[in-house]
Design an enzyme around this catalytic site. Structure first.
Site, PDB file in Angstrom:
ATOM      1  CE  LYS A   1      -1.582   1.730   4.026  1.00  0.00           C
ATOM      2  NZ  LYS A   1      -1.309   3.155   4.267  1.00  0.00           N
TER       3      LYS A   1
ATOM      4  NE  ARG B   1       0.376  10.836   9.845  1.00  0.00           N
ATOM      5  CZ  ARG B   1      -0.108   9.741   9.282  1.00  0.00           C
ATOM      6  NH1 ARG B   1      -1.260   9.268   9.697  1.00  0.00           N
ATOM      7  NH2 ARG B   1       0.501   9.166   8.280  1.00  0.00           N
ATOM      8  N   PRO B   2       1.677  16.556  11.067  1.00  0.00           N
ATOM      9  CG  PRO B   2       3.590  17.080  12.282  1.00  0.00           C
ATOM     10  CD  PRO B   2       2.400  16.158  12.262  1.00  0.00           C
ATOM     11  CB  ILE B   3       2.529  18.585   5.883  1.00  0.00           C
ATOM     12  CG1 ILE B   3       1.612  19.809   5.973  1.00  0.00           C
ATOM     13  CG2 ILE B   3       1.715  17.299   5.845  1.00  0.00           C
ATOM     14  CD1 ILE B   3       0.718  19.976   4.749  1.00  0.00           C
ATOM     15  CG  ASP B   4       6.921  20.486  10.246  1.00  0.00           C
ATOM     16  OD1 ASP B   4       6.140  19.533  10.410  1.00  0.00           O
ATOM     17  OD2 ASP B   4       8.088  20.459  10.630  1.00  0.00           O
TER      18      ASP B   4
ATOM     19  NE  ARG C   1      -3.856  10.993   8.724  1.00  0.00           N
ATOM     20  CZ  ARG C   1      -4.923  10.218   8.871  1.00  0.00           C
ATOM     21  NH1 ARG C   1      -6.124  10.736   8.729  1.00  0.00           N
ATOM     22  NH2 ARG C   1      -4.800   8.962   9.120  1.00  0.00           N
TER      23      ARG C   1
ATOM     24  CB  ILE D   1       7.552   6.627  14.236  1.00  0.00           C
ATOM     25  CG1 ILE D   1       8.793   5.763  14.089  1.00  0.00           C
ATOM     26  CG2 ILE D   1       7.226   7.405  12.959  1.00  0.00           C
ATOM     27  CD1 ILE D   1      10.065   6.530  13.741  1.00  0.00           C
TER      28      ILE D   1
HETATM   29  C1  EPZ Z   1       4.352   6.993   6.062  1.00  0.00           C
HETATM   30  O1  EPZ Z   1       3.596   8.017   6.698  1.00  0.00           O
HETATM   31  C2  EPZ Z   1       3.439   5.786   5.986  1.00  0.00           C
HETATM   32  N1  EPZ Z   1       2.271   6.105   5.181  1.00  0.00           N
HETATM   33  C3  EPZ Z   1       2.993   5.385   7.385  1.00  0.00           C
HETATM   34  O2  EPZ Z   1       2.204   4.199   7.266  1.00  0.00           O
HETATM   35  C4  EPZ Z   1       4.237   5.067   8.213  1.00  0.00           C
HETATM   36  O3  EPZ Z   1       3.840   4.767   9.529  1.00  0.00           O
HETATM   37  C5  EPZ Z   1       5.187   6.274   8.205  1.00  0.00           C
HETATM   38  O4  EPZ Z   1       5.504   6.643   6.852  1.00  0.00           O
HETATM   39  C6  EPZ Z   1       6.484   5.992   8.944  1.00  0.00           C
HETATM   40  O5  EPZ Z   1       7.130   4.904   8.342  1.00  0.00           O
HETATM   41  C7  EPZ Z   1       2.360   6.018   3.838  1.00  0.00           C
HETATM   42  O6  EPZ Z   1       3.404   5.722   3.291  1.00  0.00           O
HETATM   43  C8  EPZ Z   1       1.114   6.288   3.056  1.00  0.00           C
HETATM   44  P1  EPZ Z   1       6.515  10.338   8.149  1.00  0.00           P
HETATM   45  P2  EPZ Z   1       4.166   9.533   6.740  1.00  0.00           P
HETATM   46  O7  EPZ Z   1       6.407  11.575   7.360  1.00  0.00           O
HETATM   47  O8  EPZ Z   1       4.832   9.844   5.462  1.00  0.00           O
HETATM   48  C9  EPZ Z   1       6.466  13.533  11.682  1.00  0.00           C
HETATM   49  C10 EPZ Z   1       0.360   2.814   7.642  1.00  0.00           C
HETATM   50  O9  EPZ Z   1      -0.105   2.312   8.677  1.00  0.00           O
HETATM   51  N2  EPZ Z   1       6.444  14.545  10.612  1.00  0.00           N
HETATM   52  O10 EPZ Z   1       7.751   9.485   8.023  1.00  0.00           O
HETATM   53  O11 EPZ Z   1       3.083  10.410   7.214  1.00  0.00           O
HETATM   54  C11 EPZ Z   1       5.174  12.727  11.729  1.00  0.00           C
HETATM   55  O12 EPZ Z   1       4.205  13.401  12.501  1.00  0.00           O
HETATM   56  C12 EPZ Z   1       0.821   4.248   7.655  1.00  0.00           C
HETATM   57  O13 EPZ Z   1       0.524   2.199   6.555  1.00  0.00           O
HETATM   58  C13 EPZ Z   1       6.567  15.891  10.961  1.00  0.00           C
HETATM   59  O14 EPZ Z   1       6.660  16.241  12.137  1.00  0.00           O
HETATM   60  O15 EPZ Z   1       5.265   9.393   7.895  1.00  0.00           O
HETATM   61  C14 EPZ Z   1       5.602  11.443  12.382  1.00  0.00           C
HETATM   62  O16 EPZ Z   1       5.649  11.630  13.780  1.00  0.00           O
HETATM   63  C15 EPZ Z   1       0.593   4.921   8.995  1.00  0.00           C
HETATM   64  N3  EPZ Z   1       6.544  16.829   9.981  1.00  0.00           N
HETATM   65  C16 EPZ Z   1       7.011  11.246  11.844  1.00  0.00           C
HETATM   66  O17 EPZ Z   1       7.453  12.530  11.379  1.00  0.00           O
HETATM   67  C17 EPZ Z   1       6.433  16.490   8.651  1.00  0.00           C
HETATM   68  O18 EPZ Z   1       6.443  17.405   7.795  1.00  0.00           O
HETATM   69  C18 EPZ Z   1       7.087  10.245  10.700  1.00  0.00           C
HETATM   70  O19 EPZ Z   1       6.263  10.723   9.687  1.00  0.00           O
HETATM   71  C19 EPZ Z   1       6.320  15.131   8.322  1.00  0.00           C
HETATM   72  C20 EPZ Z   1       6.335  14.172   9.312  1.00  0.00           C
END
Ligand code: EPZ
Length: 419
Positions: free
Chosen positions: A22, A121-124, A92, A328
């Protein structure tokens, strides 16, 4: 509403084919927006998140069609750069359409992905990186309006955390940007490697994907291609946990052990026998499970946060005390209360969960609150005495293709009931 009804204490055995990933299929589908020719994605899992992505593509004027694990997308007639809010809310992870639309059209409008089951779920990091590439971002009432008044250009971007989504968004935007982009401290997940390989198959110039430094040289256009989505390493971990919980044995086809170097040892520490081959994993869990001292979720190649809940489910029946540290996401223990309702002995304090193995779990009516936590409840139901009802199956359907059929074919007593 649908629920899964499980009669527990049935040992799983037999062969299972692991679905396509996925978390690779979703960014690949967004990546189709960059291509001016037809893309065929094979081994695409039949999931509600995949169908939501296809709906977004169709809203953008890209013709997408899903048939028998194959998606064809023709983005040559892209006519729209705004992702409808209801579709953004549905999933999301649709935030990766941001980078793709900016790369192809130089503009994009979409609502904030919003936080929910795993915490904010920040995107900063996504927005900070895109701003470095010349994107002007205005947020009005939760809608992001992004433009590139002077064009999208490459940049040297250093991520404060190896964010998977931010790495994907930057790669997607940089593929067609002017000049070179380098991502330092990039995410190294196998899904990043898959995205880079896919984009290169479409004519992008990317190197280092899968390492912490990714280099992208923008090109003028991308053509279509035919690409096979990688196997889902989290689905594989989920079914390994099902075997562990039921004392069974499973032969997992289309499972890539090289993506699971931090997961397989945890099952071996539990006392399972794991044999790995090119594209197969055989797990035999005939011995009583043993506790695992500490499982810490980390960015790849560390133990994946997405496998935390399903491994916790197995540890509820492992003799001794296991400690899980979720590094995480800040709210990824919503399955704990539901597991406790089934007789598990788990205490959480912030990032830490302490799991005391119990002799028996008991069937109960439980409720999924997120994708992986929901899967953990199903697994616990497989081992529980009596009947378990798992509600909110819609969460589980986001990431697991026909989970009840997969488990039933391996000997589980599980049916889907529509209320
Ligand atoms: C991806 O999410 C996956 N989703 C998640 O899988 C997975 O848990 C995650 O990566 C970590 O491996 C998809 O690929 C669709 P991140 P993503 O950006 O991209 C923080 C599942 O169950 N963060 O690596 O959202 C964030 O809040 C899903 O299949 C910021 O602070 O993960 C988190 O605490 C759930 N600012 C950490 O980083 C940002 O701009 C990791 O987030 C971006 C992220």
């Amino acid at each position: 509403m649908q629920k899964l009804v499980i009669r527990g204490e049935k040992r799983l055995s037999g062969e299972m084919t692991v679905q396509g990933a996925k978390n690779s299929a979703l960014p690949l589908l967004a990546g189709c927006v960059l291509c001016s020719g037809e893309v065929t994605l094979k081994n695409c899992p039949s999931l509600s998140d995949v169908f939501a992505s296809c709906r977004i593509l169709n809203c953008l004027g890209c013709k997408s069609r899903y048939h028998d694990h194959c998606v064809t997308v023709n983005a040559s007639a892209l006519s729209e750069c705004a992702v409808p809010e209801d579709l953004m809310r549905e999933m999301r992870s649709s935030i990766v359409f941001l980078g793709a639309l900016l790369g192809r059209a130089g503009e994009c409008e979409l609502s904030f992905p919003g936080g929910c089951e795993l915490g904010p779920r920040p995107i900063d990091m996504h927005l900070g990186a895109l701003a470095q590439m010349g994107v002007q971002i205005n947020e009005e009432f939760g809608v992001l309006c992004c433009r590139c008044p002077h064009g999208l250009h490459g940049a040297k971007i250093s991520l404060s955390f190896p964010s998977v989504g931010a790495t994907e968004n930057i790669m997607l935007a940089a593929a067609l940007a002017k000049g070179d982009t380098v991502i330092y401290n990039a995410a190294r997940e196998p899904e990043i490697t898959d995205l880079g390989d896919f984009l290169c198959s479409c004519g992008a110039r990317i190197s280092g994907h899968g390492t912490s430094t990714v280099a992208i040289s923008g090109v003028s256009s991308l053509h279509g291609c035919e690409y096979e989505v990688m196997p889902d390493r989290i689905a594989a971990a989920t079914y390994m946990s099902a075997a562990a919980l039921t004392g069974g044995e499973l032969d997992l086809k289309n499972a890539r052990a090289c993506d699971m170097q931090a997961v397989i040892p945890v099952f071996e520490q539990m006392g399972c026998q794991v044999f790995t081959y090119e594209n197969r994993i055989f797990i035999n869990c005939k011995r009583p499970l043993k506790a695992v001292r500490t499982v810490r979720t980390m960015p790849y190649p560390g133990f994946p946060t997405d496998a935390q809940a399903v491994v916790m489910a197995a540890l509820t029946r492992a003799r001794g005390t296991s400690v899980i540290v979720e590094n995480i996401f800040c709210s990824r223990y919503r399955h704990v209360d539901e597991l406790v309702r089934m007789g598990a002995d788990i205490k959480t304090e912030g990032k830490v969960a302490v799991v005391e193995g119990v002799k028996r779990l008991y069937g109960a009516r439980v409720r999924a609150a997120d994708l992986r936590g929901g899967a953990a409840l199903v697994l616990a139901g497989l081992a529980a005495q009596g009947e378990t009802e798992v509600e909110n199956v819609c969460y589980i359907d986001r990431g697991y293709e026909n989970i009840e059929k997969c488990l039933r074919d391996a000997g589980a007593s599980i049916v889907r009931v529509t209320e």
